[in-house]
Design an enzyme around this catalytic site. Sequence first.
Site, PDB file in Angstrom:
ATOM      1  N   HIS A  62     102.299   7.634  35.094  1.00 38.02           N
ATOM      2  CA  HIS A  62     103.760   7.574  35.192  1.00 38.02           C
ATOM      3  C   HIS A  62     104.342   8.870  35.742  1.00 38.02           C
ATOM      4  O   HIS A  62     105.351   8.845  36.452  1.00 38.02           O
ATOM      5  CB  HIS A  62     104.364   7.246  33.826  1.00 38.02           C
ATOM      6  CG  HIS A  62     104.280   5.796  33.466  1.00 38.02           C
ATOM      7  ND1 HIS A  62     105.367   4.956  33.501  1.00 38.02           N
ATOM      8  CD2 HIS A  62     103.228   5.029  33.098  1.00 38.02           C
ATOM      9  CE1 HIS A  62     104.992   3.730  33.158  1.00 38.02           C
ATOM     10  NE2 HIS A  62     103.696   3.753  32.911  1.00 38.02           N
ATOM     11  N   ASP A  70     104.046  16.325  38.897  1.00 34.32           N
ATOM     12  CA  ASP A  70     104.718  17.624  38.708  1.00 34.32           C
ATOM     13  C   ASP A  70     105.314  17.813  37.327  1.00 34.32           C
ATOM     14  O   ASP A  70     106.128  18.708  37.113  1.00 34.32           O
ATOM     15  CB  ASP A  70     105.805  17.808  39.765  1.00 34.32           C
ATOM     16  CG  ASP A  70     106.966  16.836  39.599  1.00 34.32           C
ATOM     17  OD1 ASP A  70     106.847  15.877  38.804  1.00 34.32           O
ATOM     18  OD2 ASP A  70     108.004  17.030  40.267  1.00 34.32           O
ATOM     19  N   SER A  72     107.467  16.034  35.806  1.00 39.27           N
ATOM     20  CA  SER A  72     108.891  15.692  35.706  1.00 39.27           C
ATOM     21  C   SER A  72     109.187  14.741  34.553  1.00 39.27           C
ATOM     22  O   SER A  72     110.271  14.775  33.975  1.00 39.27           O
ATOM     23  CB  SER A  72     109.393  15.084  37.024  1.00 39.27           C
ATOM     24  OG  SER A  72     108.668  13.909  37.355  1.00 39.27           O
ATOM     25  N   PRO A 155     105.977   0.831  39.455  1.00 37.59           N
ATOM     26  CA  PRO A 155     105.353  -0.496  39.353  1.00 37.59           C
ATOM     27  C   PRO A 155     105.747  -1.154  38.035  1.00 37.59           C
ATOM     28  O   PRO A 155     105.815  -0.493  36.999  1.00 37.59           O
ATOM     29  CB  PRO A 155     103.858  -0.176  39.398  1.00 37.59           C
ATOM     30  CG  PRO A 155     103.779   1.104  40.175  1.00 37.59           C
ATOM     31  CD  PRO A 155     104.997   1.885  39.763  1.00 37.59           C
ATOM     32  N   HIS A 185      93.868  -0.100  32.340  1.00 32.49           N
ATOM     33  CA  HIS A 185      94.306  -0.900  31.194  1.00 32.49           C
ATOM     34  C   HIS A 185      93.135  -1.329  30.326  1.00 32.49           C
ATOM     35  O   HIS A 185      93.326  -2.044  29.348  1.00 32.49           O
ATOM     36  CB  HIS A 185      95.078  -2.137  31.673  1.00 32.49           C
ATOM     37  CG  HIS A 185      96.389  -1.813  32.304  1.00 32.49           C
ATOM     38  ND1 HIS A 185      96.914  -2.529  33.362  1.00 32.49           N
ATOM     39  CD2 HIS A 185      97.280  -0.830  32.042  1.00 32.49           C
ATOM     40  CE1 HIS A 185      98.082  -2.001  33.715  1.00 32.49           C
ATOM     41  NE2 HIS A 185      98.325  -0.979  32.927  1.00 32.49           N
ATOM     42  N   ASP A 245      85.620   0.592  30.187  1.00 30.55           N
ATOM     43  CA  ASP A 245      84.580  -0.120  30.927  1.00 30.55           C
ATOM     44  C   ASP A 245      85.239  -1.111  31.888  1.00 30.55           C
ATOM     45  O   ASP A 245      86.462  -1.192  31.973  1.00 30.55           O
ATOM     46  CB  ASP A 245      83.619  -0.841  29.967  1.00 30.55           C
ATOM     47  CG  ASP A 245      84.328  -1.831  29.034  1.00 30.55           C
ATOM     48  OD1 ASP A 245      85.465  -2.256  29.354  1.00 30.55           O
ATOM     49  OD2 ASP A 245      83.759  -2.191  27.989  1.00 30.55           O
TER      50      ASP A 245
END
Length: 322
Positions: A62, A70, A72, A155, A185, A245
């Site tokens: 993210h 950076d 942010s 996204p 995920h 995995d």
Amino acid sequence: MALFYALLFALVFLIRYSAGQLKIGFYSETCPEAESTVSSVVQDAVVSDPNLAAVLLRLHFHDCFVEGCDGSILIENGPNAEKHAFGHQGVGGFEVIEKAKARLEDACPGVVSCADIVALAARDAIALSNGPSYQVPTGRRDGEVSNVTLADDMPDVSDSIQQLKTKFLHNGLSEKDLVLLSAAHTIGTTACFFMTKRLYNFFPGGGSDPGINPSFLVELKATCPQNGDVNVRLPIDRGSERVFDKQILQNIKDGFAVLESDSRLNDDIITNAIIDSYLGILSPIFGPSFEADFVESIVKMGHIGVKTGQQGHVRRLCAAFS
């Protein structure tokens, strides 16, 4: 047309990566204990709460997808801070990064950036989840902008495959990177809040996503009933939520993807073929290495829009422009 997209990708890559060069061992002389300090803090955090491994991995993603890698997303400068964006819901791990930063400020004041700590913490979180160990190029500087509107193009779980591909391309990432970074995920959980549309309102008149395996649909609805508690959490990688995995790819292929955006990887001939390349009977011997390719993709992601040299600065507190 293929040549056009190849040239476009090359141009985007050059633009996004032109900010500067990172290198492995950037702090070897200025703060030799930088990486081991971050590792120690992350290990303590994950031992205390195993779910923090996935949280720290997602924090890196993210951060990089808004204004580049950076730091942010760490800034807390009121209601308009980037971290409060809708697309960042569920993102956490800020206290772990701040703890590592405090220790490093005691040892090497003003040397190690928060942006690098985020990248290193993600690396350590993966290793602690039985994932691959790898080296992280460092030398990032912290950004000086944090605005909630800048995260509008993150996204989203309900994005189509074309929207996902476009958002990744904008950041210099290919379809292969999309598959591999979605496979992050493999660890962690999500909330029923992110499942409501997919389970009950997938079409304008209601209904469920037909991409969900029918037997799995029954499980999901039992965990996340309509009008139930949207804060209930469920594993994103069915049957393997604590181990890094490639089981997540098999789940996606078989219709057992929990997140809609993961399921959409089945909707495209290119991303579908990439998934298959890791799942064939002979893949462990003759196919590509999922672990090695994932490392390549996450290191590549870690270069997005980096600030180096005279760009940005090194914060004393990760949550403030100081």
